[in-house]
Each structure stands twice: as C-alpha cells, then as structure tokens.
Design an enzyme around this catalytic site. Structure first.
Site, mmCIF file in Angstrom:
data_model
loop_
_atom_site.group_PDB
_atom_site.id
_atom_site.type_symbol
_atom_site.label_atom_id
_atom_site.label_comp_id
_atom_site.label_asym_id
_atom_site.label_seq_id
_atom_site.Cartn_x
_atom_site.Cartn_y
_atom_site.Cartn_z
ATOM 1 C CD GLU A 185 -1.573 -2.442 1.492
ATOM 2 O OE1 GLU A 185 -2.333 -3.395 1.278
ATOM 3 O OE2 GLU A 185 -0.425 -2.593 1.985
ATOM 4 N NE ARG A 204 2.874 -8.617 0.532
ATOM 5 C CZ ARG A 204 2.607 -7.630 -0.297
ATOM 6 N NH1 ARG A 204 3.199 -7.576 -1.464
ATOM 7 N NH2 ARG A 204 1.735 -6.691 0.022
ATOM 8 N N GLY A 220 12.581 -4.176 -0.691
ATOM 9 C CA GLY A 220 12.804 -2.993 -1.503
ATOM 10 C C GLY A 220 13.578 -3.224 -2.777
ATOM 11 C CD GLU A 221 18.014 -5.477 -2.671
ATOM 12 O OE1 GLU A 221 19.035 -4.820 -2.405
ATOM 13 O OE2 GLU A 221 17.957 -6.723 -2.582
ATOM 14 C CD GLU A 239 6.169 -3.681 -7.483
ATOM 15 O OE1 GLU A 239 6.525 -4.864 -7.272
ATOM 16 O OE2 GLU A 239 6.254 -2.796 -6.614
#
Length: 448
Positions: free
Chosen positions: A68, A279, A328-329, A356
C-alpha cells in the site's frame, strides 16, 4: 457531522465492547510478533494515539503495509511537491521501514513523519486526531477502520478512501452479515476509486462523492538502478542464456506448492533458474528450509550479494533458486525474469500487485484467487496479458516451460492504457477538499 441511525449507534456500542474484550489479545500479538521483528513491539504508545512530533495541518495518509505504501508513493511525492506536509501511518514493520526509507530526507527536514495507526477504539482515535490535527486523511486501498472514520467525522476531519477498492468477498459479506459495518463507510467524506465497478460498490454504502481515478500503481516510477542491477545479476549467475522465472510475493501456504512446481519445471527444463521472493521478511528462513528440503540448490541473496546486488565473490554456476531475502529490491528480481508468477492467489487470501511486472513488460501468472486485485486483474485477463494458474504443480511447470517469455507489445499497450491515475487522483483530492470546506460541510461538525 453526518447522522447516525439507531442501528449504527448499536453497531458502534457492540464494536466498542468487542475491542474491550480483544485488546489484551492484540497486545499479546504485538509482543509475540516482536520476537521475530522487534519493530512490532516498539513505539507502542503510538498504537494508543500518541503522536511524538505532530505536523499540524499535514495530509495524513494511511498505508497499512509495504504494498500500500508503494502504491501511494506517486501521490505522496506529488503532494510534497505541492508544498504539503505528510503524516504517514502504517500497521506493519515492512510498511513503516519502507516509508521511513523513501521519505528519509523529508522526515529529516520536518516535511513528513511516520507513525503507527492507532488501534480502532474511540479514545485512541480521538487522541490521535487531536494530537495530529491533520487537514485531511486518505485511507489507501482496502483500509476501513469504522471507529477512526466515525471519530474523524465527529471532529470535522475529512477522511477519504484513496486508490480504493471494495473486494467482491467483502462487499457480499457486508450485504449478508455486517450491514451496519458497511453503512458506517458512509461516514467518510468521499472516495477515489479504481474503476466504475468500485464506484458502484462504494456508492451503495452511502459514500459520496466518489471519483473514478484508476490505479496509482500504474504511475509508480520504475527505479532504473534496480533494473540495471537485476540484469547484471542475471549475468553474474551465468543465466544470460537460461530461462529465468521470478516468483514474487509468495505468502505462507503457497511454498510447498511452488517448491514442487519448481522441481517439476526443472525436470522438464533443467537449466531454468528460479528467483523466489517471499512476501514477509520473517518467513525468509522458513522458505529457505522448504526449498532446500525439496532438494533444490538455493543461494540466498543475503549471503552472496552486497548492498548493490553485486556478488561478494565468485557465484556458483549450479544455482537452481536465488532466494530474494531482502526488502525494496523487487524490481531487480523482476528485471531478471522471462516469466513472473505473482503470489497470494494460490490461497484464499488473494493475489498481490501485478502492476510491477507489467511495468517491465513481463508475462504474468497468478493463482485463481484474484478478488484482492479485481482491478486490474479482470481487465488484464480480458486483454490477454495475465493468465491464471491452477493449484497443480505439474500444470504450473508446463506453463513455465511453454508459455510466453518475451516482452510483449500487448503488455506495454495495456500498461500505457491504464496509466494516468496520479493526475486524476490529485484533481479528485482537490475537488473533495473543496467540497469538505464548503459552508454546509464546515458548519456540520466541530473542529478538533
């Protein structure tokens, strides 16, 4: 202040009683989760409405977790560029860490703060809103906290749903079982929703006005440095000529199925390299064990790669699965892929974000449970840029060895057709704020 019929007042009385019963269990939950991730147990005062360094007049944006927050980034950056200050609230460590990382400079300059969302009780919500004094609130995606919205309406703080969807399962549940909960949504000051279908659903609950603004994830900036790093990493893993499948955002309950599918894929196509990205960070060790128990040669990103995703030393040439145990990658892991499986949809919790991989023109597969991403999944299925996989490892393996593997012009066209949500969202936010500031709205409730 909007009217509260007797049934709604009765609902909130029962809701308060429920919170009195479950509050000890909620605290135990945070403390237990804190053993795996200490951030769960930190800043507990914020869960009860404390705001350590408030920014009065800021736009308050609630992003429950990592996905989110990432979807909100285009909107957040646009608001900051317009001179707004931001108060971000989260519920999970993953979301908070990402927010604090992305907004680090703004936090240092006093333009933004990040805190936990208070627990949904009358006194905690009132304490939070009186301390924070936001000019408005935006609850992103599927977030609906009835007491928080009710208290904001009572105190005259306009709260809007943003990039919002009302999933079919939740909508039908509120039709059948929790009608007062659904009607409480109407206490919000408006909504910015993803599609015409979502507008119908929010309107059915009394939310007004409702603006169709699309999906903000289609306007997320693609970090070029991560794309380059992923492409270079594929070379470093001797996989330039090997098929590469990335499994993104796999959740608990899917790992055994996907590990079996990996094993079967490699029986059909032994040279295939898999990139497996769980996740949640607390699952990294468990997932590594499941993959190794399946007889797969696993290389952990945390062991073998440096901060820039470059190798710490020579990498083995027999890697079967690269475990993406980092946060974050994701764009780097997606950039490595010929095909992408997005997790979540192989269990009833529902599939995760597909925008994405679509942004990188990758062919995408998900499990059958797509109610969480009804938009844009239904549109992507109709356009032929998304495919559904059954919970059958042999059929997953067959799809990974025979399905499309090259970037597709249809994917690019689909993505371009669904971009532009940021401009629509900003325009809708301005319109909602004007409506909230009208004399009729302003006179209907006291200010905090």
């Amino acid at each position: 202040m909007k009217p509260r019929p007797p049934s709604m007042r009765l609902f909130f009385a029962a809701y308060s009683l429920l919170w009195a019963v479950v509050l000890p269990l909620v605290l135990v939950y945070f403390l237990r989760r804190g053993r795996k991730d200490p951030l769960y147990a930190r800043h507990l005062a914020e869960r009860f409405g404390t705001v350590p360094a408030p920014l009065p007049g800021a736009v308050w944006v609630h992003t429950v977790s990592l996905g989110e927050f990432r979807s909100a980034v285009p909107l957040l950056m646009a608001l900051l560029a317009r001179g707004e200050r931001l108060h971000i609230t989260c519920m999970t460590p993953a979301g908070r860490r990402e927010a604090e990382t992305i907004l680090a400079d703004r936090i240092a300059s006093g333009a933004a703060i990040v805190t936990w969302l208070p627990l949904d009780m009358a006194w905690t919500c009132r304490r939070f809103l009186k301390a924070a004094q936001p000019k408005a609130g935006i609850l992103m995606e599927m977030e609906f906290w009835p007491r928080l919205i009710e208290t904001a309406d009572r105190l005259g703080v306009p709260v809007f749903f943003g990039n919002a969807q009302y999933p079919e399962k939740t909508f039908q549940r509120d039709n059948r079982i929790t009608r007062p909960l659904g009607r409480a949504m109407g206490l919000a000051a408006g909504a910015m929703v993803k599609s015409d279908l979502q507008r119908e659903r929010f309107s059915a609950r009394g939310v007004a006005p409702v603006h169709v603004t699309g999906e903000l994830r289609f306007d997320q900036p693609v970090p070029a440095h991560l794309v380059r790093a992923g492409q270079a990493l594929r070379e470093s893993l001797h996989a330039a000529a090997r098929p590469v499948v990335t499994i993104a955002s796999a959740i608990e309950g899917e790992d055994d199925l996907l590990a079996a599918a990996i094993r079967m894929t490699r029986e059909l196509q032994p040279e295939t390299l898999f990139v497996y990205v769980p996740r949640a960070p607390e699952r990294f060790d468990r997932v590594a064990a499941i993959l190794q128990d399946a007889g797969l040669a696993v290389l952990r990103r945390s062991d073998a790669l440096g901060p820039d995703l470059g190798p710490k030393g020579d990498l083995p040439d027999d890697v079967q699965v690269l475990l993406g145990d980092s946060m974050g990658e994701m764009y780097a892991y997606l950039a490595m892929a010929d095909r992408v499986i997005v997790g979540g949809g192989f269990v009833p919790k529902g599939a995760h974000n597909i925008s994405e991989p679509l942004a990188l023109s990758k062919p995408v597969w998900v499990g059958a449970h797509i109610w969480t991403i009804a938009y844009p999944a239904q549109e992507a299925l109709a356009a032929g840029v998304l495919q559904i996989l059954p919970n059958d490892p042999a059929k997953i393996a067959a799809a990974m060895t025979t399905g499309p593997a090259a970037p597709d012009d249809d994917v690019r066209a689909f993505f371009a057709d669904h971009a532009g949500a940021l401009d629509k969202t900003l325009a809708a936010f301005d319109a909602l704020m004007r409506g909230a500031a009208s004399p009729d709205a302003a006179s209907s409730a006291p200010r905090p």
